[in-house]
Design a protein around this motif. Sequence first.
Motif, PDB file in Angstrom:
ATOM      1  N   VAL A  86      47.441  49.980  56.633  1.00  0.00           N
ATOM      2  CA  VAL A  86      47.005  50.078  55.245  1.00  0.00           C
ATOM      3  C   VAL A  86      46.978  48.680  54.634  1.00  0.00           C
ATOM      4  N   VAL A  87      45.894  48.376  53.934  1.00  0.00           N
ATOM      5  CA  VAL A  87      45.701  47.051  53.358  1.00  0.00           C
ATOM      6  C   VAL A  87      46.292  47.026  51.946  1.00  0.00           C
ATOM      7  N   PRO A  88      47.093  46.019  51.600  1.00  0.00           N
ATOM      8  CA  PRO A  88      47.590  45.938  50.226  1.00  0.00           C
ATOM      9  C   PRO A  88      46.442  45.945  49.221  1.00  0.00           C
ATOM     10  N   ALA A  89      46.684  46.531  48.076  1.00  0.00           N
ATOM     11  CA  ALA A  89      45.639  46.629  47.064  1.00  0.00           C
ATOM     12  C   ALA A  89      45.238  45.233  46.583  1.00  0.00           C
ATOM     13  N   PRO A  90      43.958  45.015  46.326  1.00  0.00           N
ATOM     14  CA  PRO A  90      43.513  43.706  45.831  1.00  0.00           C
ATOM     15  C   PRO A  90      44.084  43.420  44.445  1.00  0.00           C
TER      16      PRO A  90
ATOM     17  N   GLU B  62      55.597  46.191  48.244  1.00  0.00           N
ATOM     18  CA  GLU B  62      54.178  45.808  48.321  1.00  0.00           C
ATOM     19  C   GLU B  62      53.348  46.940  47.744  1.00  0.00           C
ATOM     20  N   PHE B  63      52.411  46.603  46.832  1.00  0.00           N
ATOM     21  CA  PHE B  63      51.592  47.628  46.189  1.00  0.00           C
ATOM     22  C   PHE B  63      50.357  47.911  47.040  1.00  0.00           C
ATOM     23  N   TYR B  64      50.182  49.198  47.401  1.00  0.00           N
ATOM     24  CA  TYR B  64      49.088  49.598  48.290  1.00  0.00           C
ATOM     25  C   TYR B  64      48.077  50.546  47.655  1.00  0.00           C
ATOM     26  N   ALA B  65      48.515  51.464  46.817  1.00  0.00           N
ATOM     27  CA  ALA B  65      47.640  52.576  46.453  1.00  0.00           C
ATOM     28  C   ALA B  65      47.723  52.901  44.959  1.00  0.00           C
ATOM     29  N   ALA B  66      46.562  52.883  44.304  1.00  0.00           N
ATOM     30  CA  ALA B  66      46.490  53.202  42.883  1.00  0.00           C
ATOM     31  C   ALA B  66      46.530  54.708  42.666  1.00  0.00           C
ATOM     32  N   PRO B  67      47.187  55.163  41.609  1.00  0.00           N
ATOM     33  CA  PRO B  67      47.160  56.594  41.294  1.00  0.00           C
ATOM     34  C   PRO B  67      45.757  57.034  40.926  1.00  0.00           C
ATOM     35  N   ASN B  68      45.482  58.340  41.119  1.00  0.00           N
ATOM     36  CA  ASN B  68      44.138  58.833  40.856  1.00  0.00           C
ATOM     37  C   ASN B  68      44.127  60.086  40.000  1.00  0.00           C
ATOM     38  N   SER B  69      44.505  61.227  40.551  1.00  0.00           N
ATOM     39  CA  SER B  69      44.308  62.482  39.838  1.00  0.00           C
ATOM     40  C   SER B  69      45.619  63.100  39.387  1.00  0.00           C
ATOM     41  N   ALA B  70      45.506  64.202  38.648  1.00  0.00           N
ATOM     42  CA  ALA B  70      46.684  64.870  38.125  1.00  0.00           C
ATOM     43  C   ALA B  70      46.466  66.369  38.009  1.00  0.00           C
ATOM     44  N   ASN B  71      47.517  67.129  38.175  1.00  0.00           N
ATOM     45  CA  ASN B  71      47.549  68.536  37.812  1.00  0.00           C
ATOM     46  C   ASN B  71      48.992  68.999  37.761  1.00  0.00           C
ATOM     47  N   VAL B  72      49.209  70.231  37.379  1.00  0.00           N
ATOM     48  CA  VAL B  72      50.541  70.800  37.223  1.00  0.00           C
ATOM     49  C   VAL B  72      50.697  71.948  38.205  1.00  0.00           C
TER      50      VAL B  72
END
Length: 465
Positions: free
Chosen positions: A139-143, A167-177
Amino acid sequence: MRNRLNRRVAAAASAGIGMTLLLAACGADAIESGGDASGGSDGGVDTSAGIDCAPYEEFGEIDGTTVSLYTSILAPEDQPYIDAFAPFTECTGVTVNYEGSAEFEAQLLVRVQGGNPPDIALFPQPGLLQTIVRDTGSVVPAPDAVEAAVDEFYGPDWKQYGTVDDEFYAAPNSANVKSFVWYSPSAFEEAGYEVPETWDDMLALSDQIVADNPGGEVKPWCAGIGSGDATGWTATDWMEDVMLRTAGADVYDQWVNHEIPFNDPAVATALETVGGILKNEDYVNGGIGGVQSIASTTFQDGGLPVLDGSCFMHRQASFYAANWPEGTEVAEDGDVFAFYLPPIEESAGEPILGAGEFVGAFADRPEVQAFQLYMTSSDFINLRAQGGQFIPPHSELDTANLTNPIDTLSAELLTSEDTTFRFDASDLMPGAVGAGSFWTEMTAWIAEDKADAEVLDAIEASWPQ
């Protein structure tokens, strides 16, 4: 406290809510799908307004390139994503190839180990992200641009879920409950039933439904845990929701972090409580069969008997709204709606279980980085929100785009000052447990009537040393 929450729940279906979202959740479907972002809009996403193309100029000449996206989000939930990618393609000339799989968790690792990873994966489990980062280094670190966007638009907790070993790799995206029970408002009204406000009320309602239907053809609950290689995850959701309600958030955290063993008495109490519903032949599986039929029924089909009256309640996340047949009205006075899964212990407060997807990359080509940045943008999250079953933990979400009443209800619960939120436990646990033994042992618990103690001992034994 509970009455206040339930009044807010009822009002949320018809009222817009202004807030900054801090929380999120996850979901999947179980039919293979694929597509690209060149088609029209079937998911209620208005792509006619265009987007701000300036942020993508820094990535140079990327017209004519392709980015592959691999995800567990499948039909019918995939189309709003595909539609929301179209403006990015129009802006940059980059084609996005969307591939969804019911075997995402197993097949992603296979593809990585085989040297054929996707450009981007939408990780539904931070624990799986951690496993692949640590075990494969692929996995590539986030730019920097993506990390800056996350720092600006998302809460620090959400950034932490996408961070592995600092190390930061992945941005959050979606949500639900996840803490919802689906039901038919008209069926409740016709039978004279009221939405329960406590766990005891819910069990009393279940007993009343049994008494009112002595032939056994109609039952209080229906469920399905089938999901391809991910079969069992809906049973773990039951377990997590109940663990929050019986043990409380602090013990729940200890469980997630393995500070208490998986066969701890607190965990055993939660499993026994779940069994009081899911393994109760009087309670399940309305319109489908007996207890064992839960294991052979897909989670998409698990709640459908609510529509024909052979089942009154189905515990499932907000994203289940996409699985009702076309034409089903999801509303407080519609064909189906959902109520908050009631608390059990007063000391546990008003717990909410949720989860979320995270955007991780296996390539650092300019077009891949540009697409990562797009998925953190207010343009994308507001377009995608129009398609429903999507609540991004993004500070620039326009809540007017939450056109689905369940999304609005989810936002109300997530932002309630009375809420105690916790992320899906199996998604945070190591992949061998969270996406492995926890799923398979809960499946055996139902399909084979495996004993509680044997299930918990087996999961404990699988925890990585």
